[in-house]
Design a protein around this motif. Structure first.
Motif, PDB file in Angstrom:
ATOM      1  N   ASP A 274       0.826  -1.210   0.000  1.00  0.00           N
ATOM      2  CA  ASP A 274       0.000   0.000   0.000  1.00  0.00           C
ATOM      3  C   ASP A 274       0.860   1.259   0.000  1.00  0.00           C
ATOM      4  N   VAL A 275       2.025   1.220   0.655  1.00  0.00           N
ATOM      5  CA  VAL A 275       2.930   2.373   0.594  1.00  0.00           C
ATOM      6  C   VAL A 275       3.356   2.591  -0.861  1.00  0.00           C
ATOM      7  N   LEU A 276       3.689   1.532  -1.555  1.00  0.00           N
ATOM      8  CA  LEU A 276       4.070   1.675  -2.971  1.00  0.00           C
ATOM      9  C   LEU A 276       2.939   2.302  -3.777  1.00  0.00           C
ATOM     10  N   THR A 277       1.708   1.801  -3.597  1.00  0.00           N
ATOM     11  CA  THR A 277       0.596   2.318  -4.399  1.00  0.00           C
ATOM     12  C   THR A 277       0.234   3.752  -4.030  1.00  0.00           C
ATOM     13  N   HIS A 278       0.556   4.170  -2.820  1.00  0.00           N
ATOM     14  CA  HIS A 278       0.251   5.536  -2.397  1.00  0.00           C
ATOM     15  C   HIS A 278       1.322   6.538  -2.817  1.00  0.00           C
ATOM     16  N   THR A 279       2.540   6.065  -3.084  1.00  0.00           N
ATOM     17  CA  THR A 279       3.633   7.017  -3.277  1.00  0.00           C
ATOM     18  C   THR A 279       4.331   6.946  -4.627  1.00  0.00           C
ATOM     19  N   ILE A 280       4.160   5.871  -5.361  1.00  0.00           N
ATOM     20  CA  ILE A 280       4.793   5.768  -6.682  1.00  0.00           C
ATOM     21  C   ILE A 280       3.690   5.925  -7.732  1.00  0.00           C
ATOM     22  N   ALA A 281       3.759   7.015  -8.448  1.00  0.00           N
ATOM     23  CA  ALA A 281       2.716   7.346  -9.428  1.00  0.00           C
ATOM     24  C   ALA A 281       2.487   6.195 -10.397  1.00  0.00           C
ATOM     25  N   GLY A 282       1.215   5.854 -10.580  1.00  0.00           N
ATOM     26  CA  GLY A 282       0.824   4.826 -11.526  1.00  0.00           C
ATOM     27  C   GLY A 282       0.923   3.404 -11.003  1.00  0.00           C
ATOM     28  N   SER A 283       1.456   3.216  -9.815  1.00  0.00           N
ATOM     29  CA  SER A 283       1.575   1.856  -9.298  1.00  0.00           C
ATOM     30  C   SER A 283       0.219   1.356  -8.826  1.00  0.00           C
TER      31      SER A 283
ATOM     32  N   SER B 220      16.720 -11.801   6.547  1.00  0.00           N
ATOM     33  CA  SER B 220      18.130 -11.427   6.398  1.00  0.00           C
ATOM     34  C   SER B 220      18.461 -10.099   7.075  1.00  0.00           C
ATOM     35  N   ASN B 221      17.502  -9.217   7.112  1.00  0.00           N
ATOM     36  CA  ASN B 221      17.711  -7.888   7.684  1.00  0.00           C
ATOM     37  C   ASN B 221      18.820  -7.120   6.957  1.00  0.00           C
ATOM     38  N   ALA B 222      19.243  -7.603   5.781  1.00  0.00           N
ATOM     39  CA  ALA B 222      20.280  -6.911   5.025  1.00  0.00           C
ATOM     40  C   ALA B 222      19.752  -5.589   4.468  1.00  0.00           C
ATOM     41  N   TRP B 223      18.485  -5.622   4.033  1.00  0.00           N
ATOM     42  CA  TRP B 223      17.845  -4.413   3.518  1.00  0.00           C
ATOM     43  C   TRP B 223      16.655  -4.094   4.402  1.00  0.00           C
ATOM     44  N   SER B 224      16.559  -2.841   4.787  1.00  0.00           N
ATOM     45  CA  SER B 224      15.371  -2.394   5.516  1.00  0.00           C
ATOM     46  C   SER B 224      14.218  -2.247   4.533  1.00  0.00           C
ATOM     47  N   LEU B 225      13.022  -2.073   5.054  1.00  0.00           N
ATOM     48  CA  LEU B 225      11.881  -1.784   4.167  1.00  0.00           C
ATOM     49  C   LEU B 225      12.113  -0.483   3.412  1.00  0.00           C
ATOM     50  N   VAL B 226      12.762   0.474   4.062  1.00  0.00           N
ATOM     51  CA  VAL B 226      13.067   1.748   3.392  1.00  0.00           C
ATOM     52  C   VAL B 226      14.045   1.507   2.243  1.00  0.00           C
ATOM     53  N   ASP B 227      15.033   0.629   2.443  1.00  0.00           N
ATOM     54  CA  ASP B 227      15.961   0.297   1.351  1.00  0.00           C
ATOM     55  C   ASP B 227      15.207  -0.314   0.168  1.00  0.00           C
ATOM     56  N   HIS B 228      14.311  -1.256   0.465  1.00  0.00           N
ATOM     57  CA  HIS B 228      13.501  -1.870  -0.597  1.00  0.00           C
ATOM     58  C   HIS B 228      12.662  -0.805  -1.312  1.00  0.00           C
ATOM     59  N   TYR B 229      12.087   0.088  -0.541  1.00  0.00           N
ATOM     60  CA  TYR B 229      11.257   1.163  -1.093  1.00  0.00           C
ATOM     61  C   TYR B 229      12.087   2.065  -2.013  1.00  0.00           C
ATOM     62  N   ASN B 230      13.266   2.462  -1.544  1.00  0.00           N
ATOM     63  CA  ASN B 230      14.129   3.317  -2.365  1.00  0.00           C
ATOM     64  C   ASN B 230      14.504   2.620  -3.667  1.00  0.00           C
ATOM     65  N   HIS B 231      14.761   1.329  -3.589  1.00  0.00           N
ATOM     66  CA  HIS B 231      15.084   0.555  -4.797  1.00  0.00           C
ATOM     67  C   HIS B 231      13.882   0.527  -5.752  1.00  0.00           C
ATOM     68  N   ALA B 232      12.702   0.320  -5.216  1.00  0.00           N
ATOM     69  CA  ALA B 232      11.483   0.312  -6.052  1.00  0.00           C
ATOM     70  C   ALA B 232      11.301   1.667  -6.731  1.00  0.00           C
ATOM     71  N   GLN B 233      11.542   2.738  -6.007  1.00  0.00           N
ATOM     72  CA  GLN B 233      11.441   4.072  -6.618  1.00  0.00           C
ATOM     73  C   GLN B 233      12.429   4.234  -7.755  1.00  0.00           C
ATOM     74  N   GLU B 234      13.666   3.762  -7.544  1.00  0.00           N
ATOM     75  CA  GLU B 234      14.672   3.848  -8.599  1.00  0.00           C
ATOM     76  C   GLU B 234      14.271   3.049  -9.836  1.00  0.00           C
ATOM     77  N   LEU B 235      13.755   1.842  -9.599  1.00  0.00           N
ATOM     78  CA  LEU B 235      13.301   1.017 -10.730  1.00  0.00           C
ATOM     79  C   LEU B 235      12.170   1.702 -11.490  1.00  0.00           C
ATOM     80  N   ALA B 236      11.206   2.251 -10.759  1.00  0.00           N
ATOM     81  CA  ALA B 236      10.080   2.919 -11.410  1.00  0.00           C
ATOM     82  C   ALA B 236      10.548   4.157 -12.169  1.00  0.00           C
TER      83      ALA B 236
END
Length: 119
Positions: free
Chosen positions: A57-66, A98-114
């Motif tokens: 839901d964070v992705l759909t609320h913050t990344i346009a068109g998702s 794994s805790n290697a990536w935080s949710l914020v890290d995953h989110y930032n990566h998704a933003q970069e991909l989009a």
């Protein structure tokens, strides 16, 4: 019509509130959720599916068109750009295991991909 908000994380929200945490549907909410996970990893494990749904839901609320898509009901995904989808359950599982990536890290990566997509 695209689905942008599915919910499905009432227990997560209630547990967060009981711990004094409010999860807003943005990067700050993910930061708060990361802190909640770190403070109570076993409790968070019980909320794995809800963590994934909240992340979606964070992705759909913050990344346009998702928007939400369902290819397999057991693996809900969010399409963040044409041809690019995120399996939100895998993101939640990755964060808890794994805790290697935080949710914020995953989110930032998704933003970069989009942002880097041609769509």
């Amino acid at each position: 019509m695209s689905i942008g908000n599915v919910g499905g994380y009432d227990d997560l929200t209630a547990c967060g509130a009981a711990a004094g945490a409010k999860f807003s549907c943005d990067a700050n909410g993910l930061r708060t959720l990361d802190d909640f996970i770190d403070a109570s990893p076993q409790h968070a494990r019980d909320l794995l599916g809800e963590i994934g749904m909240f992340y979606g839901d964070v992705l759909t609320h913050t990344i346009a068109g998702s928007h939400w898509i369902v290819m397999d009901a057991s693996h809900p995904e969010v399409r963040i750009a044409p041809g690019i989808s995120v399996d939100v359950g895998r993101v939640a599982l990755s964060r808890l295991e794994s805790n290697a990536w935080s949710l914020v890290d995953h989110y930032n990566h998704a933003q970069e991909l989009a942002a880097g997509s041609d769509g």
